[in-house]
Write a protein that holds these residues in place. Sequence first.
Motif, PDB file in Angstrom:
ATOM      1  N   ILE A 247       0.838  -1.193   0.000  1.00 42.59           N
ATOM      2  CA  ILE A 247       0.000   0.000   0.000  1.00 42.59           C
ATOM      3  C   ILE A 247       0.876   1.246   0.000  1.00 42.59           C
ATOM      4  O   ILE A 247       0.578   2.232  -0.692  1.00 42.59           O
ATOM      5  CB  ILE A 247      -0.973  -0.032   1.194  1.00 42.59           C
ATOM      6  CG1 ILE A 247      -1.965  -1.183   0.986  1.00 42.59           C
ATOM      7  CG2 ILE A 247      -1.724   1.284   1.327  1.00 42.59           C
ATOM      8  CD1 ILE A 247      -2.870  -1.448   2.171  1.00 42.59           C
ATOM      9  N   ALA A 248       1.983   1.213   0.742  1.00 42.62           N
ATOM     10  CA  ALA A 248       2.904   2.348   0.751  1.00 42.62           C
ATOM     11  C   ALA A 248       3.467   2.575  -0.652  1.00 42.62           C
ATOM     12  O   ALA A 248       3.619   3.719  -1.098  1.00 42.62           O
ATOM     13  CB  ALA A 248       4.038   2.114   1.749  1.00 42.62           C
ATOM     14  N   ILE A 249       3.758   1.487  -1.348  1.00 41.27           N
ATOM     15  CA  ILE A 249       4.276   1.575  -2.721  1.00 41.27           C
ATOM     16  C   ILE A 249       3.251   2.263  -3.622  1.00 41.27           C
ATOM     17  O   ILE A 249       3.589   3.139  -4.426  1.00 41.27           O
ATOM     18  CB  ILE A 249       4.642   0.175  -3.260  1.00 41.27           C
ATOM     19  CG1 ILE A 249       5.929  -0.327  -2.591  1.00 41.27           C
ATOM     20  CG2 ILE A 249       4.799   0.178  -4.784  1.00 41.27           C
ATOM     21  CD1 ILE A 249       6.233  -1.800  -2.803  1.00 41.27           C
ATOM     22  N   VAL A 250       1.998   1.864  -3.489  1.00 40.00           N
ATOM     23  CA  VAL A 250       0.938   2.491  -4.298  1.00 40.00           C
ATOM     24  C   VAL A 250       0.811   3.969  -3.942  1.00 40.00           C
ATOM     25  O   VAL A 250       0.583   4.818  -4.823  1.00 40.00           O
ATOM     26  CB  VAL A 250      -0.393   1.734  -4.104  1.00 40.00           C
ATOM     27  CG1 VAL A 250      -1.536   2.473  -4.774  1.00 40.00           C
ATOM     28  CG2 VAL A 250      -0.275   0.334  -4.660  1.00 40.00           C
ATOM     29  N   ASN A 251       0.971   4.300  -2.664  1.00 43.47           N
ATOM     30  CA  ASN A 251       0.931   5.701  -2.247  1.00 43.47           C
ATOM     31  C   ASN A 251       2.093   6.505  -2.816  1.00 43.47           C
ATOM     32  O   ASN A 251       1.949   7.701  -3.112  1.00 43.47           O
ATOM     33  CB  ASN A 251       0.896   5.810  -0.727  1.00 43.47           C
ATOM     34  CG  ASN A 251      -0.496   5.551  -0.180  1.00 43.47           C
ATOM     35  OD1 ASN A 251      -1.479   5.724  -0.899  1.00 43.47           O
ATOM     36  ND2 ASN A 251      -0.578   5.123   1.055  1.00 43.47           N
ATOM     37  N   ILE A 252       3.236   5.862  -3.002  1.00 38.17           N
ATOM     38  CA  ILE A 252       4.362   6.536  -3.659  1.00 38.17           C
ATOM     39  C   ILE A 252       3.944   6.894  -5.082  1.00 38.17           C
ATOM     40  O   ILE A 252       4.154   8.012  -5.554  1.00 38.17           O
ATOM     41  CB  ILE A 252       5.626   5.646  -3.693  1.00 38.17           C
ATOM     42  CG1 ILE A 252       6.165   5.395  -2.281  1.00 38.17           C
ATOM     43  CG2 ILE A 252       6.723   6.284  -4.557  1.00 38.17           C
ATOM     44  CD1 ILE A 252       7.274   4.356  -2.190  1.00 38.17           C
ATOM     45  N   LYS A 253       3.312   5.929  -5.719  1.00 33.85           N
ATOM     46  CA  LYS A 253       2.834   6.133  -7.103  1.00 33.85           C
ATOM     47  C   LYS A 253       1.862   7.309  -7.168  1.00 33.85           C
ATOM     48  O   LYS A 253       1.982   8.188  -8.022  1.00 33.85           O
ATOM     49  CB  LYS A 253       2.160   4.847  -7.590  1.00 33.85           C
ATOM     50  CG  LYS A 253       1.817   4.858  -9.061  1.00 33.85           C
ATOM     51  CD  LYS A 253       0.390   5.294  -9.318  1.00 33.85           C
ATOM     52  CE  LYS A 253       0.193   5.438 -10.845  1.00 33.85           C
ATOM     53  NZ  LYS A 253      -0.862   6.415 -11.174  1.00 33.85           N
ATOM     54  N   PHE A 254       0.918   7.347  -6.242  1.00 34.65           N
ATOM     55  CA  PHE A 254      -0.071   8.429  -6.229  1.00 34.65           C
ATOM     56  C   PHE A 254       0.581   9.766  -5.969  1.00 34.65           C
ATOM     57  O   PHE A 254       0.225  10.777  -6.569  1.00 34.65           O
ATOM     58  CB  PHE A 254      -1.158   8.168  -5.184  1.00 34.65           C
ATOM     59  CG  PHE A 254      -2.176   7.158  -5.610  1.00 34.65           C
ATOM     60  CD1 PHE A 254      -2.697   6.264  -4.708  1.00 34.65           C
ATOM     61  CD2 PHE A 254      -2.610   7.097  -6.920  1.00 34.65           C
ATOM     62  CE1 PHE A 254      -3.646   5.319  -5.098  1.00 34.65           C
ATOM     63  CE2 PHE A 254      -3.556   6.159  -7.327  1.00 34.65           C
ATOM     64  CZ  PHE A 254      -4.064   5.266  -6.412  1.00 34.65           C
TER      65      PHE A 254
ATOM     66  N   LYS B 266       8.158   2.617   3.251  1.00 40.08           N
ATOM     67  CA  LYS B 266       8.475   1.383   2.508  1.00 40.08           C
ATOM     68  C   LYS B 266       9.797   0.795   3.011  1.00 40.08           C
ATOM     69  O   LYS B 266       9.908  -0.404   3.259  1.00 40.08           O
ATOM     70  CB  LYS B 266       8.568   1.723   1.019  1.00 40.08           C
ATOM     71  CG  LYS B 266       9.054   0.601   0.117  1.00 40.08           C
ATOM     72  CD  LYS B 266       8.935   1.044  -1.333  1.00 40.08           C
ATOM     73  CE  LYS B 266       9.935   0.338  -2.237  1.00 40.08           C
ATOM     74  NZ  LYS B 266      11.293   0.875  -2.159  1.00 40.08           N
TER      75      LYS B 266
ATOM     76  N   LYS C 244       4.666  13.794   0.594  1.00 42.73           N
ATOM     77  CA  LYS C 244       4.035  12.486   0.741  1.00 42.73           C
ATOM     78  C   LYS C 244       4.907  11.389   0.129  1.00 42.73           C
ATOM     79  O   LYS C 244       5.002  10.286   0.668  1.00 42.73           O
ATOM     80  CB  LYS C 244       2.663  12.496   0.068  1.00 42.73           C
ATOM     81  CG  LYS C 244       1.889  11.209   0.218  1.00 42.73           C
ATOM     82  CD  LYS C 244       0.560  11.486   0.883  1.00 42.73           C
ATOM     83  CE  LYS C 244      -0.434  10.381   0.682  1.00 42.73           C
ATOM     84  NZ  LYS C 244      -1.319  10.676  -0.434  1.00 42.73           N
ATOM     85  N   ARG C 245       5.526  11.735  -0.995  1.00 50.40           N
ATOM     86  CA  ARG C 245       6.354  10.724  -1.662  1.00 50.40           C
ATOM     87  C   ARG C 245       7.513  10.302  -0.757  1.00 50.40           C
ATOM     88  O   ARG C 245       7.776   9.110  -0.574  1.00 50.40           O
ATOM     89  CB  ARG C 245       6.883  11.236  -3.005  1.00 50.40           C
ATOM     90  CG  ARG C 245       7.677  10.158  -3.768  1.00 50.40           C
ATOM     91  CD  ARG C 245       8.260  10.677  -5.062  1.00 50.40           C
ATOM     92  NE  ARG C 245       9.197  11.769  -4.883  1.00 50.40           N
ATOM     93  CZ  ARG C 245      10.452  11.625  -4.506  1.00 50.40           C
ATOM     94  NH1 ARG C 245      10.945  10.427  -4.255  1.00 50.40           N
ATOM     95  NH2 ARG C 245      11.229  12.680  -4.379  1.00 50.40           N
TER      96      ARG C 245
ATOM     97  N   ILE D 165       3.513  10.629  -6.728  1.00 48.65           N
ATOM     98  CA  ILE D 165       4.212  11.034  -7.957  1.00 48.65           C
ATOM     99  C   ILE D 165       3.197  11.661  -8.911  1.00 48.65           C
ATOM    100  O   ILE D 165       3.436  12.729  -9.487  1.00 48.65           O
ATOM    101  CB  ILE D 165       4.914   9.832  -8.631  1.00 48.65           C
ATOM    102  CG1 ILE D 165       6.106   9.361  -7.781  1.00 48.65           C
ATOM    103  CG2 ILE D 165       5.376  10.193 -10.047  1.00 48.65           C
ATOM    104  CD1 ILE D 165       6.738   8.065  -8.242  1.00 48.65           C
TER     105      ILE D 165
END
Lengths: 249, 53, 72
Positions: free
Chosen positions: A108-115, A132, A124-125, A117
């Motif tokens: 989920i943290a990985i997906v939040n990195i994507k968002f 992560k 947030k990134r 970006i």
Amino acid sequence: MNTKVSLENELVNNLQELTTAEQDELRVVSSVYIDEYEKLKTEKIKSFENSLYEQIRFYGKNPDLYQKQINGFLKKYEAMLDLLIKEYNTRFIAVNNELQDTQNNQKIAIVNIKFSITFNDEIKRKASESKKDNYEIVMQECVRQLSSCKDEMIGKINEIFYNKDKQLSTGKQSIFEKIKNRFFGKQKIENFVIQPVEIELVRLEDTINNELTNINEETVMNIAVIKDARMQTQKIFNNMLKGQGDYGE
Amino acid sequence: MENNLGEIFYNGKIVDLQNMQKAQTMEILNDLRDKQAISKEKIDICLDKMRNI
Amino acid sequence: MENTIAINSRPSLEAIKQAKESIENAKGKEVQNMGSEKVEKDQKVIAEIGKALKEKEKEDKTVAKEEKGESR
């Protein structure tokens, strides 16, 4: 637009691959764990059984005459092995639950990195990237504890349930002793085998009950260490979101 | 993937873990951990690519 | 490194409290079932992720979900 979508698909595929490898790892680790304790348990019971047979034969009697008592003893012995194993299993399962939660939280943290970006949210990134990375540390601790759990269980079983048939000194008996046993064998078995085993089993039960408490206390501390690490991770994340980069400075 | 605890689907075939030597099991375990590391690297590369769009 | 966690061999009381709850939860389970339980949990997470990626505007929901997950 095309690239964005294909990158997203790539991300999901990689997350899926990661998940599959995690699932396989869990199956292997569980399989090995179960296999080791089952083998050891069988070995210990067999050894105890052999020692009972040897001792009865030593006093000149046929162990078949004592089968009912032997079965009773074996049942108690096995029950105590099971109690000990169950306590370690609880630890194994609890650590695995932490590992799995962390694995999923990391995704989920990985997906939040994507968002972050996508929405150009640098704060947030960075916070999500730290999260992560910190989850990686938590997972390493989980894996370490799983390995220790197995080793400690094996060690404890060997410590408490030592191999009885290796302890016996059923050496050669003289003719005189053999004749004596013909007449007094039954009483000797009662005094030198049955009663001592009964006492031994009671002592063993006490030992096991004490050990269960110790093991449980250690499990609490082990899991608490992981929980603490997860809480630290969340705290750092929250601080970073607030713009307090260096843990509250 | 399999229901039997002792089996996994690995490298295109069903592998029986229960009758395996410890060295072989360790090899599989290390391989699975490598796979996870590789997936994580690919994820990082993917995220980097997203940053540079 | 300031934003990196350290494994603390003296966990907080709150951590100990959470640990006891999790252990209670683990007591009723079997080692044999862990594999299939993970598969179930994973399916949900991957599905949620897939859904979230499709609904880009709902990005805040995903962060909330993750933070909610931490308090378990």
